[in-house]
Design an enzyme around this catalytic site. Structure first.
Site, PDB file in Angstrom:
ATOM      1  N   GLY A  40       1.160 -66.001  29.274  1.00 39.12           N
ATOM      2  CA  GLY A  40       0.914 -65.176  30.206  1.00 39.12           C
ATOM      3  C   GLY A  40       0.600 -63.856  30.562  1.00 39.12           C
ATOM      4  O   GLY A  40       0.246 -63.077  31.320  1.00 39.12           O
ATOM      5  N   ILE A 187       0.341 -47.669  38.744  1.00 42.91           N
ATOM      6  CA  ILE A 187       2.033 -48.769  38.874  1.00 42.91           C
ATOM      7  C   ILE A 187       2.604 -47.737  39.123  1.00 42.91           C
ATOM      8  O   ILE A 187       3.538 -48.620  40.826  1.00 42.91           O
ATOM      9  CB  ILE A 187       2.394 -48.709  37.022  1.00 42.91           C
ATOM     10  CG1 ILE A 187       2.042 -49.987  36.292  1.00 42.91           C
ATOM     11  CG2 ILE A 187       3.936 -49.730  37.525  1.00 42.91           C
ATOM     12  CD1 ILE A 187       1.905 -50.555  34.888  1.00 42.91           C
ATOM     13  N   HIS A 444     -17.955 -62.670  61.849  1.00 45.78           N
ATOM     14  CA  HIS A 444     -18.112 -61.343  63.016  1.00 45.78           C
ATOM     15  C   HIS A 444     -16.273 -62.286  63.440  1.00 45.78           C
ATOM     16  O   HIS A 444     -16.907 -63.642  63.960  1.00 45.78           O
ATOM     17  CB  HIS A 444     -19.069 -61.485  63.946  1.00 45.78           C
ATOM     18  CG  HIS A 444     -17.666 -59.991  65.157  1.00 45.78           C
ATOM     19  ND1 HIS A 444     -17.637 -59.307  64.632  1.00 45.78           N
ATOM     20  CD2 HIS A 444     -17.463 -60.872  65.933  1.00 45.78           C
ATOM     21  CE1 HIS A 444     -17.520 -58.424  66.310  1.00 45.78           C
ATOM     22  NE2 HIS A 444     -17.077 -59.639  66.592  1.00 45.78           N
TER      23      HIS A 444
END
Ligand code: FAD
Ligand code: NAD
Length: 465
Positions: A40, A187, A444
């Site tokens: 990851g 960041i 909407h």
């Protein structure tokens, strides 16, 4: 020494590498992936995902605090909110843990062979991996370098102790009482705002004259306003000179050359990220570089045959979805498909408060590129849904060619606007015109109606302003 051979070897299992490996295996390619830390990569373990978990916690907590203080137009009453930070961190760790395990399982399911360890090139076709059980040699016809990036360290502020990078900021054991943030980019702002909401006294030091200098002033103005409301002190045009003797304060210098001392419990340095181009044997290869990055062509091929590079190691924008798109493309190229980088735009989202989205060209960029343009901007103050969310700050802006109304770019700032990045990206990628956007029925009440209204405004007939 154990040896394996394969058609494709991927080095690094971040968003670029793991997507490349999964897609390649799906296409029947015999694929090996090597990762020395957690599957990851930066994004999932110490970047995108944990930061968004903390940002969401901070948002919820700040709402509760505002309600308790009676700053709540909806009339909700809350008594003495508190935060169990250890539980927040455990929740965040649970998410990253599940996702990382998910990547491991997806690789396995696709039939990718995963090797855990540090990869090092011996030559353009051979890589040695230091694993816990010894060295493993992998010989591959094609190799993808997806080694990612790491935080930039300032020479006068080496990481360690109370000087931290985003990685440590996302795994603090305790909430700091005060936090100095160096760099008001992605960041610094995302985390600076989150820690301010969690109760830290935050001061941000930025060398440029604006926060998020990447974006234009109109887009960042609602964020600057929110920073002020949160009590975050922002020192623009200010640089760090040094660390004070005791190591617990920064000596900073403003644009007039005036030096001041800025004390803080933690000092978070977020002045950019640098590609990981060392530590994997680049010296054994002859790769052309482009500045700090590995030079690639429109198929992510490097200067050496059979070696590709993807993700942060190849340049800006250093974003997870760019890395993934490159990974997907390279897998298909290795499988013999005709692919090249033909994307019109890479959406960028800054998860500040409010959020900022940018896809394609800003008005200034479009003009610089030689376009005559039409610009339509619609404020959320005129959007019913935004009012019901008590978040009226911000707008959607559409930039289109004046002659044929082709949409060149879309920028927006507003609460929860990150979810509109998909519709904006689709509009630019599909080559829509202002009339297509204005003529599409937008449900909407949603903030997306602001997009259609911005297109109508550019056409000269907005309905709700
Ligand atoms: P990485 O994710 O950096 O993965 C590279 C992998 O290679 C690492 O796991 C590393 O261990 C491994 N590796 C390196 N060298 C070797 C070796 N020799 N042998 C074996 N393995 C090796 N991007 C977004 O799009 N959205 C966001 O919201 C976002 N938020 C972020 C927040 C933070 C705090 C940070 C730090 C980054 C954020 N990013 C965000 C950027 C994003 O994380 C990166 O763009 C992305 O992770 C790049 O993917 P990559 O595959 O190129 O590299
Ligand atoms: P950044 O490039 O976004 O911002 C760095 C900031 O630091 C700039 O504003 C720069 O002017 C300032 N700066 C540089 N040197 C300085 C100094 N000596 N003193 C004071 N200010 C200084 O870098 P980052 O915030 O570290 O993020 C790195 C990368 O990570 C981003 O470029 C982005 O690609 C990725 N990222 C993306 C997301 C997202 O997509 N939401 C979130 C976080 C990170």
């Amino acid at each position: 020494m154990k040896e394996i051979t394969c058609k494709l070897l991927v080095i690094g299992a971040g968003p670029g590498g793991y997507v490349c490996a999964i897609r390649a295996a799906q296409l029947g390619i015999d694929t090996v992936i090597v990762e020395m830390a957690k599957a990851g990569g930066t994004c999932l373990n110490v970047g995108c995902i944990p930061s968004k978990a903390i940002i969401h916690t901070a948002d919820d907590y700040a709402h509760a605090v505002a309600m308790a203080a009676g700053r709540n137009p909806m009339g909700i009453r809350v008594d003495s909110p508190g935060i169990d930070f250890m539980r927040t961190m455990a929740w965040k760790d649970g998410i990253t843990g599940r996702l990382s395990m998910g990547v491991v399982n997806l690789l396995k399911k696709a039939g990718v062979k995963a090797v855990v360890g540090r990869a090092h090139f011996r030559d353009g076709k051979t890589v040695e991996v230091e694993t816990e059980t010894g060295s493993q040699v992998v010989r591959a016809e094609n190799i993808v370098v997806a080694t990612g990036s790491a935080p930039v360290e300032l020479p006068m502020l080496p990481f360690g102790g109370n000087i931290i990078s985003s990685t440590e900021a996302l795994s603090l054991a305790q909430l700091p009482k005060s936090l100095a943030v160096v760099g008001a980019g992605y960041i610094g702002l995302e985390l600076g705002i989150a820690f301010a909401k969690l109760g830290a006294k935050v001061t941000i030091v930025e060398a440029q004259e604006r926060i998020l200098p990447l974006y234009d002033a109109a887009l960042t103005q609602p964020v600057a306003k929110r920073l002020a409301a949160l009590g975050v002190e922002v020192r623009l045009g200010t640089r760090v000179k040094n660390l004070s003797g005791g190591g617990d304060a920064l000596i900073v210098e403003d644009a007039n050359g005036e030096e001041t001392k800025l004390g803080a419990e933690k000092i978070l340095v977020t002045v950019g990220r640098t590609p990981v181009t060392e530590g994997w044997g680049r010296e054994e290869l002859e790769l052309d570089m482009e500045g700090r990055f590995i030079r690639i062509d429109d198929q992510c091929r490097t200067s050496m045959r059979g070696i590709y590079a993807i993700g942060d190691v190849t340049g800006e924008p250093m974003l997870a979805h760019r890395a993934m798109a490159q990974g997907d493309m390279v897998a298909e190229i290795v499988a013999g498909r005709r692919r090249s980088w033909d994307k019109r735009a890479i959406p960028a989202v800054c998860f500040t408060d409010p959020e900022i989205v940018s896809v394609g060209l800003s008005p200034d960029e479009a003009r610089t590129a030689g376009h005559e343009i039409k610009v339509g901007q619609f404020p959320f103050a005129a959007n019913g849904r935004a009012m019901t969310l008590a978040s009226e700050d911000g707008f959607v802006r559409v930039v289109a060619r004046a002659d044929n109304h082709l949409v060149l770019g879309i920028q927006a700032v507003g609460a929860g606007i990150s979810e509109l990045s998909a519709t904006f990206a689709l509009a630019v990628e599909m080559g829509t015109r202002l009339e297509d956007v204005a003529g599409t029925i937008h449900a909407h009440p949603t903030q997306s109606e602001g997009f259609a209204e911005a297109a109508m405004k550019a056409l000269g007939h907005a309905l709700h302003i």
